[in-house]
Design an enzyme around this catalytic site. Structure first.
Site, PDB file in Angstrom:
ATOM      1  N   ASP A 132      42.471  36.942  31.452  1.00  0.00           N
ATOM      2  CA  ASP A 132      42.091  37.850  32.542  1.00  0.00           C
ATOM      3  C   ASP A 132      41.182  38.942  31.990  1.00  0.00           C
ATOM      4  OD1 ASP A 132      43.683  36.527  34.370  1.00  0.00           O
ATOM      5  OD2 ASP A 132      45.320  37.988  34.324  1.00  0.00           O
ATOM      6  N   ARG A 182      35.931  32.369  34.943  1.00  0.00           N
ATOM      7  CA  ARG A 182      36.439  32.619  36.305  1.00  0.00           C
ATOM      8  C   ARG A 182      35.700  33.876  36.780  1.00  0.00           C
ATOM      9  NH1 ARG A 182      41.976  35.221  36.244  1.00  0.00           N
ATOM     10  NH2 ARG A 182      42.930  33.160  36.162  1.00  0.00           N
TER      11      ARG A 182
HETATM   12  P1  FDA Z   1      37.637  41.022  49.281  1.00  0.00           P
HETATM   13  O1  FDA Z   1      38.357  42.117  48.610  1.00  0.00           O
HETATM   14  O2  FDA Z   1      36.391  41.321  50.015  1.00  0.00           O
HETATM   15  O3  FDA Z   1      38.649  40.296  50.228  1.00  0.00           O
HETATM   16  C1  FDA Z   1      38.266  39.248  51.112  1.00  0.00           C
HETATM   17  C2  FDA Z   1      39.438  38.944  52.015  1.00  0.00           C
HETATM   18  O4  FDA Z   1      40.522  38.421  51.236  1.00  0.00           O
HETATM   19  C3  FDA Z   1      40.031  40.161  52.705  1.00  0.00           C
HETATM   20  O5  FDA Z   1      39.348  40.464  53.888  1.00  0.00           O
HETATM   21  C4  FDA Z   1      41.457  39.731  52.916  1.00  0.00           C
HETATM   22  O6  FDA Z   1      41.557  38.864  54.015  1.00  0.00           O
HETATM   23  C5  FDA Z   1      41.758  38.951  51.680  1.00  0.00           C
HETATM   24  N1  FDA Z   1      42.342  39.778  50.602  1.00  0.00           N
HETATM   25  C6  FDA Z   1      41.740  40.152  49.459  1.00  0.00           C
HETATM   26  N2  FDA Z   1      42.578  40.861  48.685  1.00  0.00           N
HETATM   27  C7  FDA Z   1      43.718  40.962  49.368  1.00  0.00           C
HETATM   28  C8  FDA Z   1      44.971  41.570  49.102  1.00  0.00           C
HETATM   29  N3  FDA Z   1      45.209  42.240  47.984  1.00  0.00           N
HETATM   30  N4  FDA Z   1      45.949  41.461  50.030  1.00  0.00           N
HETATM   31  C9  FDA Z   1      45.732  40.780  51.177  1.00  0.00           C
HETATM   32  N5  FDA Z   1      44.573  40.173  51.486  1.00  0.00           N
HETATM   33  C10 FDA Z   1      43.584  40.257  50.600  1.00  0.00           C
HETATM   34  N6  FDA Z   1      40.285  41.049  38.994  1.00  0.00           N
HETATM   35  C11 FDA Z   1      40.034  41.534  37.756  1.00  0.00           C
HETATM   36  O7  FDA Z   1      39.492  42.645  37.640  1.00  0.00           O
HETATM   37  N7  FDA Z   1      40.341  40.796  36.645  1.00  0.00           N
HETATM   38  C12 FDA Z   1      40.893  39.558  36.730  1.00  0.00           C
HETATM   39  O8  FDA Z   1      41.155  38.927  35.707  1.00  0.00           O
HETATM   40  C13 FDA Z   1      41.147  39.027  38.022  1.00  0.00           C
HETATM   41  N8  FDA Z   1      41.696  37.790  38.189  1.00  0.00           N
HETATM   42  C14 FDA Z   1      41.766  37.240  39.457  1.00  0.00           C
HETATM   43  C15 FDA Z   1      42.187  35.916  39.618  1.00  0.00           C
HETATM   44  C16 FDA Z   1      42.164  35.341  40.885  1.00  0.00           C
HETATM   45  C17 FDA Z   1      42.569  33.913  41.028  1.00  0.00           C
HETATM   46  C18 FDA Z   1      41.727  36.094  42.001  1.00  0.00           C
HETATM   47  C19 FDA Z   1      41.656  35.482  43.359  1.00  0.00           C
HETATM   48  C20 FDA Z   1      41.372  37.404  41.846  1.00  0.00           C
HETATM   49  C21 FDA Z   1      41.400  37.992  40.591  1.00  0.00           C
HETATM   50  N9  FDA Z   1      41.049  39.320  40.420  1.00  0.00           N
HETATM   51  C22 FDA Z   1      40.831  39.814  39.153  1.00  0.00           C
HETATM   52  C23 FDA Z   1      40.977  40.242  41.601  1.00  0.00           C
HETATM   53  C24 FDA Z   1      39.567  40.338  42.145  1.00  0.00           C
HETATM   54  O9  FDA Z   1      38.753  41.068  41.259  1.00  0.00           O
HETATM   55  C25 FDA Z   1      39.538  41.035  43.512  1.00  0.00           C
HETATM   56  O10 FDA Z   1      40.031  42.346  43.376  1.00  0.00           O
HETATM   57  C26 FDA Z   1      40.354  40.337  44.594  1.00  0.00           C
HETATM   58  O11 FDA Z   1      40.239  38.951  44.502  1.00  0.00           O
HETATM   59  C27 FDA Z   1      39.871  40.751  46.009  1.00  0.00           C
HETATM   60  O12 FDA Z   1      38.539  40.388  46.162  1.00  0.00           O
HETATM   61  P2  FDA Z   1      38.009  39.177  47.086  1.00  0.00           P
HETATM   62  O13 FDA Z   1      36.984  38.454  46.289  1.00  0.00           O
HETATM   63  O14 FDA Z   1      39.120  38.339  47.547  1.00  0.00           O
HETATM   64  O15 FDA Z   1      37.217  39.880  48.240  1.00  0.00           O
END
Ligand code: FDA
Length: 314
Positions: A132, A182
């Site tokens: 991560d 990732r």
């Molecule tokens: P965005 O935040 O725009 O969300 C899009 C939609 O997804 C929202 O409208 C909602 O519907 C849903 N959603 C997103 N987050 C949600 C939540 N917490 N609760 C409920 N619904 C939610 N970050 C990092 O800094 N280091 C890392 O190593 C990782 N590793 C990682 C692994 C995996 C598999 C994922 C999916 C994410 C990470 N992250 C991470 C977190 C990442 O940086 C980010 O903060 C979250 O994925 C939210 O961003 P989205 O891309 O989903 O978009």
């Protein structure tokens, strides 16, 4: 959004707030939604159930920023046990780790030794290890450690965060190394000097980087729940003729199950990131910081619980 994130992540580090949340049942609804349980058995049960539905899994034993070598040793031993348990249970799962959990801030060489022990054990049983990405204080060292272990271990990949200005260059370096990335948006509080703050800038960077990953021959992991970015990635993968087994989408346990299921139904690979363990506090504060709606979810769950208790008492 950035203001909300800054506020939540800032307040959450206050010892009094931390104690309050940990001592009271406040976080229970969030924990039940986003964390698979406390033990390896809980984690394996969640992984097995997800595998049955066609999902791949990456198990994360929660923990970060250890302050003593003994805690880093304990963390690596927990992960060694997890790797063996994954192999014995025949679940389709990799693991996700944080280098600060293996003592990166204490002694980088010792951290690298712990990682190498873990990678060797994981390699023997065919388990993939994803590092991560944490706050920007750790970015360079994390990439340096990856580069150092890569010649001996290819069952390892890293995470890059689209919000950091530096990520375009880091991505080229990791792709040239041959490792898998990732890509995520980024979950920490970072200043404007090094990270995009506006949502549309982060999203545009994510789209650019995702396209670059799909152009390169490396296996790609695209972690997001953002429907627009998922659509972008699918369109780019089709345009570039990427076979569906040459990349995967990744999402968090408890987030957008509907999207997760839809992607699997469409024939895409989908990996669910499944955290478990007792050190849930920092992980849950990041989930809360990502989405103001989670506070509402928390309040609603507590309200419903209170009413349930009231009804039972009456
Ligand atoms: P965005 O935040 O725009 O969300 C899009 C939609 O997804 C929202 O409208 C909602 O519907 C849903 N959603 C997103 N987050 C949600 C939540 N917490 N609760 C409920 N619904 C939610 N970050 C990092 O800094 N280091 C890392 O190593 C990782 N590793 C990682 C692994 C995996 C598999 C994922 C999916 C994410 C990470 N992250 C991470 C977190 C990442 O940086 C980010 O903060 C979250 O994925 C939210 O961003 P989205 O891309 O989903 O978009």
């Amino acid at each position: 959004m950035s203001l909300w994130r800054d506020t939540v992540l800032g307040v959450a580090t206050q010892p009094a707030v931390k104690q309050l949340v940990k001592d009271h049942a406040l976080a229970r609804p969030l924990r039940q939604r986003f964390v698979a349980g406390e033990t390896i058995d809980d984690a394996l049960a969640a992984a097995r159930a997800l595998n049955r539905e066609g999902f791949r899994v990456s198990l994360d034993h929660l923990g970060e920023d250890v302050s003593e070598p003994a805690a880093a040793d304990a963390a690596v031993n927990d992960y060694l046990a997890l790797v063996q348990a994954i192999a014995h249970a025949h679940v389709q799962s990799g693991i996700s780790i944080k280098l600060s959990q293996l003592g990166l801030s204490l002694d980088r060489a010792a951290c690298q030794d712990r990682l190498e022990r873990l990678l060797t054990a994981a390699q023997t049983v065919g388990v993939f290890v994803r590092i991560d990405m944490e706050g920007s204080a750790h970015t360079q060292e994390t990439l340096d450690v990856l580069r150092a272990v890569w010649p001996r271990h290819h069952n390892v990949g890293v995470v890059l965060q689209a919000y950091l200005h530096r990520t375009g260059c880091d991505l080229e370096d990791v792709l040239a190394l041959g490792a898998t990335v990732r890509l995520c948006k980024g979950a920490y509080r970072e200043p404007p000097t090094i990270a995009y703050q506006a949502r549309d800038e982060v999203d545009a960077a994510y789209a650019r980087l995702a396209t670059r990953m799909l152009e390169a021959p490396n296996y790609a992991a695209l972690a997001t729940h953002d429907p627009a970015l998922l659509a972008h990635a699918r369109a780019e993968a089709a345009r570039l003729g990427r076979p569906r087994d040459s990349f995967e989408f990744q999402m968090l346990y408890g987030v957008r199950r509907d999207l997760q299921q839809a992607l699997v139904r469409e024939g895409y690979r989908l990996r669910v990131y499944v955290p478990y363990g007792r050190e849930w506090y920092p992980y849950l504060t990041r989930r809360l910081a990502e989405r103001p709606g989670n506070l509402l979810f928390l309040v609603r769950s507590l309200w419903a619980e209170q009413r349930g208790n009231g009804a039972r008492a009456a």
